[in-house]
Design a protein around this motif. Structure first.
Motif, PDB file in Angstrom:
ATOM      1  N   PRO A  13      98.541 -31.540  93.526  1.00 43.48           N
ATOM      2  CA  PRO A  13      98.390 -31.204  92.267  1.00 43.48           C
ATOM      3  C   PRO A  13      97.611 -32.269  91.123  1.00 43.48           C
ATOM      4  O   PRO A  13      97.190 -31.581  90.208  1.00 43.48           O
ATOM      5  CB  PRO A  13      99.960 -31.300  91.611  1.00 43.48           C
ATOM      6  N   ILE A  14      97.312 -33.453  91.891  1.00 44.13           N
ATOM      7  CA  ILE A  14      96.397 -34.313  91.073  1.00 44.13           C
ATOM      8  C   ILE A  14      95.378 -34.674  91.852  1.00 44.13           C
ATOM      9  O   ILE A  14      95.495 -35.694  92.583  1.00 44.13           O
ATOM     10  CB  ILE A  14      97.195 -35.530  90.407  1.00 44.13           C
ATOM     11  N   PRO A  15      94.272 -33.879  92.066  1.00 47.02           N
ATOM     12  CA  PRO A  15      93.482 -34.135  93.291  1.00 47.02           C
ATOM     13  C   PRO A  15      92.663 -35.296  93.021  1.00 47.02           C
ATOM     14  O   PRO A  15      91.937 -35.381  91.706  1.00 47.02           O
ATOM     15  CB  PRO A  15      92.632 -32.797  93.574  1.00 47.02           C
ATOM     16  N   GLY A  16      92.065 -36.325  93.771  1.00 45.69           N
ATOM     17  CA  GLY A  16      90.746 -37.078  93.666  1.00 45.69           C
ATOM     18  C   GLY A  16      91.082 -37.869  92.525  1.00 45.69           C
ATOM     19  O   GLY A  16      90.032 -38.669  92.150  1.00 45.69           O
ATOM     20  N   GLY A  17      92.291 -38.504  92.213  1.00 45.07           N
ATOM     21  CA  GLY A  17      92.169 -39.582  91.072  1.00 45.07           C
ATOM     22  C   GLY A  17      93.613 -39.951  90.641  1.00 45.07           C
ATOM     23  O   GLY A  17      94.215 -39.036  89.818  1.00 45.07           O
ATOM     24  N   GLY A  18      94.030 -40.993  90.609  1.00 40.66           N
ATOM     25  CA  GLY A  18      95.164 -41.533  90.102  1.00 40.66           C
ATOM     26  C   GLY A  18      96.802 -40.769  90.339  1.00 40.66           C
ATOM     27  O   GLY A  18      97.587 -40.519  89.595  1.00 40.66           O
ATOM     28  N   SER A  33      92.471 -49.936  97.742  1.00 43.97           N
ATOM     29  CA  SER A  33      91.219 -50.488  97.344  1.00 43.97           C
ATOM     30  C   SER A  33      91.158 -51.940  97.624  1.00 43.97           C
ATOM     31  O   SER A  33      90.086 -52.493  97.721  1.00 43.97           O
ATOM     32  CB  SER A  33      90.911 -50.313  96.057  1.00 43.97           C
ATOM     33  N   MET A  34      92.157 -52.813  97.999  1.00 43.82           N
ATOM     34  CA  MET A  34      92.450 -53.901  98.397  1.00 43.82           C
ATOM     35  C   MET A  34      91.842 -54.803  97.095  1.00 43.82           C
ATOM     36  O   MET A  34      91.411 -55.984  97.154  1.00 43.82           O
ATOM     37  CB  MET A  34      91.542 -54.313  99.766  1.00 43.82           C
ATOM     38  N   ALA A  35      92.098 -54.248  95.891  1.00 45.46           N
ATOM     39  CA  ALA A  35      91.880 -54.850  94.652  1.00 45.46           C
ATOM     40  C   ALA A  35      92.710 -55.967  94.246  1.00 45.46           C
ATOM     41  O   ALA A  35      92.046 -57.085  93.423  1.00 45.46           O
ATOM     42  CB  ALA A  35      91.453 -53.972  93.647  1.00 45.46           C
ATOM     43  N   VAL A  36      93.861 -56.005  94.704  1.00 44.35           N
ATOM     44  CA  VAL A  36      95.026 -56.861  94.148  1.00 44.35           C
ATOM     45  C   VAL A  36      95.288 -57.936  95.460  1.00 44.35           C
ATOM     46  O   VAL A  36      95.856 -57.277  96.316  1.00 44.35           O
ATOM     47  CB  VAL A  36      96.050 -55.931  93.601  1.00 44.35           C
ATOM     48  N   ALA A  95      81.108 -48.950 101.166  1.00 40.09           N
ATOM     49  CA  ALA A  95      82.215 -48.100 100.904  1.00 40.09           C
ATOM     50  C   ALA A  95      82.355 -48.008  99.453  1.00 40.09           C
ATOM     51  O   ALA A  95      81.563 -48.766  98.746  1.00 40.09           O
ATOM     52  CB  ALA A  95      83.709 -48.939 101.205  1.00 40.09           C
ATOM     53  N   ASP A  96      83.301 -47.429  98.762  1.00 40.25           N
ATOM     54  CA  ASP A  96      83.257 -47.202  97.544  1.00 40.25           C
ATOM     55  C   ASP A  96      84.070 -48.553  96.546  1.00 40.25           C
ATOM     56  O   ASP A  96      83.585 -48.591  95.534  1.00 40.25           O
ATOM     57  CB  ASP A  96      84.310 -45.844  97.193  1.00 40.25           C
ATOM     58  N   SER A  97      85.059 -49.307  97.347  1.00 40.39           N
ATOM     59  CA  SER A  97      85.511 -50.104  96.347  1.00 40.39           C
ATOM     60  C   SER A  97      84.873 -51.512  96.985  1.00 40.39           C
ATOM     61  O   SER A  97      83.982 -51.525  97.578  1.00 40.39           O
ATOM     62  CB  SER A  97      86.870 -50.296  97.067  1.00 40.39           C
ATOM     63  N   GLY A  98      84.888 -52.497  95.606  1.00 40.61           N
ATOM     64  CA  GLY A  98      84.399 -53.668  95.920  1.00 40.61           C
ATOM     65  C   GLY A  98      85.006 -54.628  96.874  1.00 40.61           C
ATOM     66  O   GLY A  98      84.270 -55.574  97.050  1.00 40.61           O
ATOM     67  N   TRP A  99      86.104 -54.328  97.217  1.00 43.97           N
ATOM     68  CA  TRP A  99      87.030 -55.256  97.880  1.00 43.97           C
ATOM     69  C   TRP A  99      87.504 -54.594  99.256  1.00 43.97           C
ATOM     70  O   TRP A  99      87.443 -53.466  99.420  1.00 43.97           O
ATOM     71  CB  TRP A  99      88.408 -55.816  97.268  1.00 43.97           C
ATOM     72  N   SER A 100      87.534 -55.608 100.433  1.00 49.93           N
ATOM     73  CA  SER A 100      88.256 -55.119 101.573  1.00 49.93           C
ATOM     74  C   SER A 100      89.318 -56.190 101.972  1.00 49.93           C
ATOM     75  O   SER A 100      89.388 -57.427 101.624  1.00 49.93           O
ATOM     76  CB  SER A 100      87.075 -54.842 102.671  1.00 49.93           C
ATOM     77  N   HIS A 130      89.873 -43.587  92.942  1.00 51.86           N
ATOM     78  CA  HIS A 130      89.673 -44.703  92.113  1.00 51.86           C
ATOM     79  C   HIS A 130      90.584 -44.883  90.914  1.00 51.86           C
ATOM     80  O   HIS A 130      90.961 -43.641  90.480  1.00 51.86           O
ATOM     81  CB  HIS A 130      88.302 -44.962  91.574  1.00 51.86           C
ATOM     82  N   GLU A 131      91.101 -45.999  90.699  1.00 54.41           N
ATOM     83  CA  GLU A 131      91.767 -46.200  89.557  1.00 54.41           C
ATOM     84  C   GLU A 131      91.410 -47.762  88.937  1.00 54.41           C
ATOM     85  O   GLU A 131      91.020 -48.556  89.921  1.00 54.41           O
ATOM     86  CB  GLU A 131      93.350 -46.082  89.776  1.00 54.41           C
TER      87      GLU A 131
END
Length: 370
Positions: free
Chosen positions: A20-25, A34-37, A82-87, A251-252
């Motif tokens: 129901p909420i495709p492709g985002g959030g 995304s391994m951002a945290v 990849a799309d994210s800046g972190w891994s 992405h978020e």
């Protein structure tokens, strides 16, 4: 048709129906894919103990007997591939080439049962989730990723092929729905584990592509990622979503990801000297003050505190007194009150706040992990 998809440039951009909420959030059943945290920073010596966490949401599964040890850290070597800046970087520091049956070492993420009700596991309408991710492995050839349902002790390993060693590649696999599963608990206990095996023996090997009894995280053809201390394994953009098509990574902003992670872990690491931790509390005696604070978000459960009392001080603004120990006075899912003990020197009923001592790189963590 059960779903309607919109494709642009050969890539599905939107899907109406199963997601129901495709492709985002909202499409990703995982947190911090995304391994951002990385609230804990770099974690060393992993491998001997079960369920030790490193990057937020991700932890180690020790199984039995594997001698593999590694360091887990946040890395940016994926660059713009990849799309994210972190891994997530898994740096093998102690290798294990053994082929003993009862060996297992893996990177996992657990998912709460209440977040999986829409999979309808345990019914004839059980849905098939798709996993997509970017990976760089020190080995080419056959790899595995698995879902494990701890309620009912059932698992499904799926094989994927890495074409070139030490090269970033995007992978997607679809797991069948599990009609024979125990119905997921509708609460905050873990139900599904997503498992990336590093090293497995035959006890943990099963049939690819089907749900089966036991902890089956790999197949007999799966490579051993931990057989050389020079090996590094990387993951990013890990997304698990309902449906048989892998959509673009959802992405978020990092603030949203951090808030999701703070449901399970909040606090401070690598604090600078004299950093303030809490607002003021009150001294109840010459040796104890009680201070408290609200968590950034409601936590999954009442958390446990990991902090060394002697790393902190109580300050009234004019002077600081070295602490000796912490204890929890009261707590809930929303806030905590801490008893902060010193040897002597406080003034009863005077306000004090908690701060780090004059050294750097202290940590103060509250954990409600799965």
């Amino acid at each position: 048709a059960d779903t309607v998809g919109v494709v642009a440039g050969g890539v599905e951009q939107f899907r109406f129906g199963s997601n129901p909420i495709p492709g985002g959030g909202g499409a990703n059943l995982l947190i911090n894919g995304s391994m951002a945290v990385a609230q804990r920073g770099t974690v060393t010596g992993l491998g001997a103990t079960n369920y030790v966490y490193f990057l937020d949401g991700w932890c180690h599964y020790a199984g039995y007997g594997s001698a593999i040890r590694y360091t887990a850290s946040q890395d940016n070597s994926a660059g713009t591939t990849a799309d994210s800046g972190w891994s997530l970087k898994i740096d093998i520091t102690t290798a294990d080439t053994a082929t003993t049956a009862n060996l297992a070492s893996a990177v996992i993420q657990k998912i709460e049962g209440q977040n999986l009700q829409h999979l309808q596991y345990g019914s004839a309408n059980a849905k098939a989730p798709t996993l997509s991710f970017w990976v760089s492995s020190p080995k080419s050839g056959s790899h595995c990723v698995a879902l494990y349902a701890n309620d009912g002790n059932r698992s499904c390993p799926i094989e994927y092929t890495v074409a070139s060693a030490d090269t970033w590649e995007k992978i997607s696999v679809t797991f069948p729905g599990d009609t024979g599963a125990t119905v997921p608990p509708n609460d905050s206990t873990p139900y599904i584990h997503l498992v990336f095996p590093l090293h497995t023996g035959s006890t943990y090997e099963g049939t690819a592509g089907s749900w089966q009894s036991g902890e089956k995280y790999a197949t007999s053809s799966t490579v051993n990622i931990g057989d050389d201390a020079a090996n590094n394994f990387y993951l990013t953009d890990v997304q698990l979503e309902v449906g048989s098509v892998a959509t673009d990574f959802a992405h978020e902003d990092v603030g949203t990801t951090l808030q999701k992670c703070q449901r399970y872990l909040t606090g401070f690491t690598n604090l600078g000297a004299n950093a303030i931790i809490t607002a003021a509390g009150t001294a109840s005696s010459t040796t104890r003050a009680t201070v408290g604070f609200w968590y950034p978000t409601t936590m999954r459960a009442e958390p446990t505190l990991t902090a060394t009392g002697s790393d902190f001080q109580l300050s009234d603004g004019a002077s600081s007194t070295d602490m000796t120990a912490f204890s929890i006075a009261e707590q809930s899912h929303q806030m905590i009150a801490l008893n902060c003990d010193v040897s002597s020197g406080l003034t009863q009923f005077r306000p004090y706040w908690l701060k780090q001592d004059g050294s750097s790189n202290r940590s103060f963590l509250l954990s409600a992990e799965l």
